[in-house]
Design a protein around this motif. Sequence first.
Motif, mmCIF file in Angstrom:
data_model
loop_
_atom_site.group_PDB
_atom_site.id
_atom_site.type_symbol
_atom_site.label_atom_id
_atom_site.label_comp_id
_atom_site.label_asym_id
_atom_site.label_seq_id
_atom_site.Cartn_x
_atom_site.Cartn_y
_atom_site.Cartn_z
ATOM 1 N N ASN A 264 0.842 -1.204 0.000
ATOM 2 C CA ASN A 264 0.000 0.000 0.000
ATOM 3 C C ASN A 264 0.875 1.252 0.000
ATOM 4 O O ASN A 264 0.885 2.027 0.951
ATOM 5 C CB ASN A 264 -0.925 -0.018 1.214
ATOM 6 C CG ASN A 264 -1.968 -1.100 1.090
ATOM 7 O OD1 ASN A 264 -1.641 -2.291 1.155
ATOM 8 N ND2 ASN A 264 -3.204 -0.716 0.872
ATOM 9 N N ILE A 265 1.617 1.385 -1.068
ATOM 10 C CA ILE A 265 2.537 2.516 -1.215
ATOM 11 C C ILE A 265 2.345 3.070 -2.621
ATOM 12 O O ILE A 265 2.222 2.313 -3.585
ATOM 13 C CB ILE A 265 4.005 2.062 -1.014
ATOM 14 C CG1 ILE A 265 4.183 1.425 0.379
ATOM 15 C CG2 ILE A 265 4.956 3.246 -1.198
ATOM 16 C CD1 ILE A 265 5.554 0.812 0.616
ATOM 17 N N VAL A 266 2.308 4.412 -2.728
ATOM 18 C CA VAL A 266 2.156 5.074 -4.024
ATOM 19 C C VAL A 266 3.474 5.746 -4.394
ATOM 20 O O VAL A 266 4.014 6.532 -3.612
ATOM 21 C CB VAL A 266 1.045 6.158 -3.970
ATOM 22 C CG1 VAL A 266 0.896 6.844 -5.322
ATOM 23 C CG2 VAL A 266 -0.287 5.545 -3.521
ATOM 24 N N ALA A 267 3.995 5.422 -5.571
ATOM 25 C CA ALA A 267 5.088 6.211 -6.135
ATOM 26 C C ALA A 267 4.411 7.324 -6.940
ATOM 27 O O ALA A 267 3.711 7.045 -7.915
ATOM 28 C CB ALA A 267 5.973 5.357 -7.024
ATOM 29 N N PRO A 273 1.900 15.359 -5.711
ATOM 30 C CA PRO A 273 2.344 16.629 -5.112
ATOM 31 C C PRO A 273 3.610 16.437 -4.274
ATOM 32 O O PRO A 273 3.834 15.368 -3.720
ATOM 33 C CB PRO A 273 1.166 17.009 -4.215
ATOM 34 C CG PRO A 273 0.596 15.689 -3.792
ATOM 35 C CD PRO A 273 0.759 14.782 -4.984
ATOM 36 N N GLU A 274 4.388 17.503 -4.178
ATOM 37 C CA GLU A 274 5.642 17.415 -3.431
ATOM 38 C C GLU A 274 5.415 17.467 -1.929
ATOM 39 O O GLU A 274 6.238 16.999 -1.162
ATOM 40 C CB GLU A 274 6.574 18.565 -3.832
ATOM 41 C CG GLU A 274 7.226 18.308 -5.174
ATOM 42 C CD GLU A 274 8.181 19.405 -5.562
ATOM 43 O OE1 GLU A 274 8.604 20.179 -4.688
ATOM 44 O OE2 GLU A 274 8.503 19.485 -6.765
ATOM 45 N N SER A 301 4.043 7.467 0.506
ATOM 46 C CA SER A 301 4.180 7.849 -0.901
ATOM 47 C C SER A 301 5.605 8.319 -1.164
ATOM 48 O O SER A 301 6.270 8.873 -0.283
ATOM 49 C CB SER A 301 3.158 8.923 -1.287
ATOM 50 O OG SER A 301 3.315 10.087 -0.508
ATOM 51 N N LEU A 302 6.033 8.061 -2.391
ATOM 52 C CA LEU A 302 7.424 8.318 -2.771
ATOM 53 C C LEU A 302 7.501 9.489 -3.728
ATOM 54 O O LEU A 302 6.720 9.583 -4.677
ATOM 55 C CB LEU A 302 8.021 7.110 -3.506
ATOM 56 C CG LEU A 302 7.937 5.746 -2.837
ATOM 57 C CD1 LEU A 302 8.614 4.714 -3.725
ATOM 58 C CD2 LEU A 302 8.594 5.773 -1.478
ATOM 59 N N ALA A 321 6.501 11.769 1.773
ATOM 60 C CA ALA A 321 7.445 12.388 0.824
ATOM 61 C C ALA A 321 8.800 11.706 0.935
ATOM 62 O O ALA A 321 9.809 12.331 1.249
ATOM 63 C CB ALA A 321 7.561 13.886 1.105
ATOM 64 N N ILE A 322 8.821 10.415 0.667
ATOM 65 C CA ILE A 322 10.065 9.654 0.790
ATOM 66 C C ILE A 322 10.943 9.941 -0.424
ATOM 67 O O ILE A 322 10.506 9.852 -1.575
ATOM 68 C CB ILE A 322 9.761 8.150 0.919
ATOM 69 C CG1 ILE A 322 8.956 7.892 2.203
ATOM 70 C CG2 ILE A 322 11.056 7.336 0.920
ATOM 71 C CD1 ILE A 322 8.501 6.455 2.374
#
Length: 384
Positions: A264-267, A273-274, A301-302, A321-322
């Motif tokens: 459950n991670i979004v790139a 957005p930053e 999120s990445l 914001a990874i």
Amino acid sequence: MTCFGEGNLNRKIIASVLVAAIALLGGCKRSSETSETSAESTSLTTVTETTVNTSETSGLKLYSADEYRAAGVNELNSVPILMYHRIYEKNNAETSYTGGNVDKDGYNRTSEAFEADLRSFYQQGYRMMRLTDFVDGNIDVEFGYSPLILTFDDGIRDVVLLGWEADGTPLFDPSCAIGILEKIKAEYPDYNVTATFFVNSQLFENGEENDRKVMKWMVDNGYDIGNHTKDHAKLGDCNADEIEKQVGYIYKLLDDIIPGQYVNIVALPYGSPESMGPDKPKYDRIFSGTYDGFNYTSKASLLCAWTRSYSPFVRDYNNTAIRRIRAYDNNGEEWDIEMNFEQLNNGKRYISDGEPDTIVFPSSENSSGDWLKETYGHQVVTYD
Ligand SMILES: [Zn+2]
């Protein structure tokens, strides 16, 4: 930031350590071998002597200050999360761009360069781990080694299927990303080869039936699949409903193909957005929503890329914001691989103590043991 995991609040340490706090380890028993001082107000265990044993009951392994110092253990330092895109079957000499770049901006990489990257990271003492574990603050890397995380965006030229073996094993193009990863996996069993692939609606472009089978094989063989939105949408330009559709569509699709086995991670496409925050409520839909009757949540999120990620154990780390490193060559400038690893290797890299349930760093580092403990439930250990 969310609070991760339940942690191990009832860890019992049987060790010759000086306990540098009164408020140490809420709920934990102290062994008679520990003594305490009230000199500091943070919840840290400071290792000052050379004999630190493994607790029989917890399995928690501590080392001496000398050993930590010699290995340079520091789990507040940074972690390289590499951002790759397409891997093309080429030698570096076959491209007209710098090093292993296949395009002007270096988003795509030659198979020669990708394979060399992997060998080089191994030799520099990096070992792979899953992004999802990193986000959970569960960093399980051998003592003295550093975590390395690979990510691939867009799904194209990453998993190129040539066919199927009679026993149902996929036959990959040996020059695509997973072909090379499998080769390296066989060669370096202690590298812990893994990667997270972030897909759009076209998945890996091997045809839907093939991709469904391939994705099942991938999650059963140490790889992860995450969300890169339905149409590679710039979410910073989308309204809330569109964000929900872009993110929810992929989660619903993944849940259909590999239920319970995707991450459950979004790139974020274009790193957009930053930034998110209470002043931008529509971005909440990246983290929870409902699409076509399917409820989803994201845990991280990445961003797009330039540099190393903060350790999840420092306050500057932000799971919305990874940061990632763009895997490209630019003669050691403008945050290419060489520049990033040079900085990491010059005192910035996370070096593991080998024990995922402890966070170890030099006592000279400024950190709050209370915050770390509450956030992750890990034992915090410092050394002089
Ligand atoms: Zn992309």
